[in-house]
Enzyme design. Structure first.
Site, PDB file in Angstrom:
ATOM      1  CG  PHE A  51     -10.383   9.386  -9.003  1.00 35.81           C
ATOM      2  CD1 PHE A  51      -9.187   8.807  -8.615  1.00 35.81           C
ATOM      3  CD2 PHE A  51     -10.347  10.525  -9.777  1.00 35.81           C
ATOM      4  CE1 PHE A  51      -7.970   9.355  -9.008  1.00 35.81           C
ATOM      5  CE2 PHE A  51      -9.140  11.080 -10.175  1.00 35.81           C
ATOM      6  CZ  PHE A  51      -7.947  10.496  -9.790  1.00 35.81           C
TER       7      PHE A  51
ATOM      8  CG  ASP B 202     -15.717  15.539  -7.684  1.00 35.04           C
ATOM      9  OD1 ASP B 202     -15.724  16.111  -8.791  1.00 35.04           O
ATOM     10  OD2 ASP B 202     -14.723  14.944  -7.242  1.00 35.04           O
TER      11      ASP B 202
ATOM     12  CE  LYS C 109     -11.186  14.909 -14.704  1.00 31.20           C
ATOM     13  NZ  LYS C 109      -9.729  14.914 -14.902  1.00 31.20           N
TER      14      LYS C 109
END
Length: 420
Positions: free
Chosen positions: A161, A246, A275
């Site tokens: 994801f 990531d 984030k």
């Protein structure tokens, strides 16, 4: 200064009379009528939050055990971050990259130092950072590695994801995220996550990068086999391929280290961050690499009006300063060990089939007899604990790193009660 880890609550949700006109059902009905149905949120309407606790529109309090998918690593309303944002709001919030501003150089310098790299390319959302990493790898492949134009390929892992743009869903194996959004962007090869032999077989002379999550969050907090990340690092060096990590969910303290790659002593060529870099205050993301990688960009080849804006840099600088002390990483390690020990006991009870994770982050697979992940999430919500399900049977646990141990234990008590 008070401890950043001081709990702002007792270990049980308190209730207060609902404010006049603040009806949960009315809020949800309005949202359903006027917003696209691209999410299926739990039936709670949050009105305020502090630390690890949130309060809904009717005055009920809930312990946040999701932390905005790690965007809120430092808790809701963290005073250091709020004060940094307020101070910058009074000065300047946006210039675009048409001009320099006085927070940009320091932000890039400090973030590069935190990562042990030379250069930073700031963006806003995590998906933008991943798209930027893809463009970086392709351009590096053509200009540095010498791959013929138009033939660059990037290897990714199944069950990944990385975001929801059309390019990113092109290399997703989640049909719910992918189906109906074609035609798909070419240039990606998918291999099983954690399978080093499959990765080795997939590398060709046209491969420019391997893009991986060091821990797969959306897939259910999947931790790769020991030695896998180190093997990826060795292979990518051998074949002159970029290793792009990531760390949007796994980075910035969540796993007990600044970066999840550190658990295997691995330094990738490219960090993709987001984030928690914005502290839950503003969206901040970045691609961080050495000059021989990010140096491929020239003016006009990539950009963002809001990327690296003064407000984002001010908040990001405070996040970097907080991480530099190591206290949040230590907190995630200490509480994470306790969390996994307690969840391991649940796994032994038969109510839980598997527990995975690292640091203050866990994926818990619920035995079918005890309900789906959604059903367990709703039952926990009724008891004042907020988690979120994924892939049917799994609930994810990732509280803010500032959570108190008593509050964490109280949440575990509620999970035991739901599964009893």
């Amino acid at each position: 200064m008070s401890s950043p880890f001081a709990s702002s609550s007792s270990s049980q949700p308190a209730s207060s009379p609902p404010p006049a006109g603040r009806d949960t059902a009315a809020f949800i009905a309005s949202a359903e009528a006027h917003s696209a149905h691209n999410y299926h949120p739990l039936p709670i309407v949050v009105a305020s939050a502090d630390g690890a606790w949130m309060t809904d529109v009717e005055g009920r309090r809930y312990l946040d055990m999701l932390a905005g998918y790690s965007a809120l690593n430092f808790g809701h309303g963290n005073r250091r971050l709020i004060e940094a944002a307020k101070a910058q709001l009074e000065r300047v919030t946006l210039t675009s990259r048409a001009f320099h501003h006085d927070r940009f150089a320091e932000f890039c310098t400090r973030l590069a130092e935190l990562c042990g790299k030379d250069m930073v390319l700031p963006m806003n959302t995590g998906a933008e950072a991943v798209e930027t990493a893809v463009k970086t790898a392709r351009k590096w492949g053509y200009e540095v590695k010498g791959v013929p134009d138009g033939r660059a390929r990037i290897i990714v892992a199944s069950d990944n994801f990385h975001g929801r743009t059309t390019t990113i869903v092109s290399f997703s194996t989640d049909e719910e995220a992918r189906a109906g959004f074609g035609p798909y962007t070419p240039g990606f090869d998918i291999v099983p996550y954690g399978d080093l032999a499959a990765l080795r077989d997939a590398v060709t002379d046209d491969t420019v990068a391997v893009l991986l999550e060091p821990v797969q969050g959306e897939a259910g907090v999947l931790v790769p086999p020991a030695g896998y990340l180190a093997g990826v690092r060795e292979l990518t060096r051998e074949r002159n391929v970029l290793f792009m990590a990531d760390e949007i969910q796994s980075g910035l303290g969540r796993t007990g280290r600044t970066f999840a790659c550190e658990h295997e002593g691995v330094v990738p060529d490219v960090y993709v961050l987001g984030k928690a870099l914005g502290g839950g205050v503003v969206p901040v993301s970045a691609v961080v690499a050495d000059a021989d990688v990010l140096g491929v960009f020239k003016p006009g080849e990539h950009g963002s009006t809001f990327g690296g804006n003064p407000l984002a840099c001010a908040v990001g600088l405070e996040v970097i300063a907080m991480l530099a002390t190591g206290e949040f990483q230590a907190r995630a390690t200490e509480l994470g060990e306790h969390l996994h020990a307690e969840l391991g006991l649940l796994a032994g009870s038969g109510a839980v089939t598997e527990v995975r994770g690292r640091g203050l982050w866990a994926g818990v697979d619920i035995a079918p007899a005890y309900g789906t992940g959604r059903e367990v999430s709703e039952k926990l919500m009724d008891r004042g604990v907020l988690v979120k399900d994924t892939h049917g049977a799994t609930i994810r646990i990732a509280p803010p790193l500032v959570i108190g141990k008593d509050d964490l234990d109280w949440a575990l008590d509620q999970l035991r009660a739901v599964l009893s």
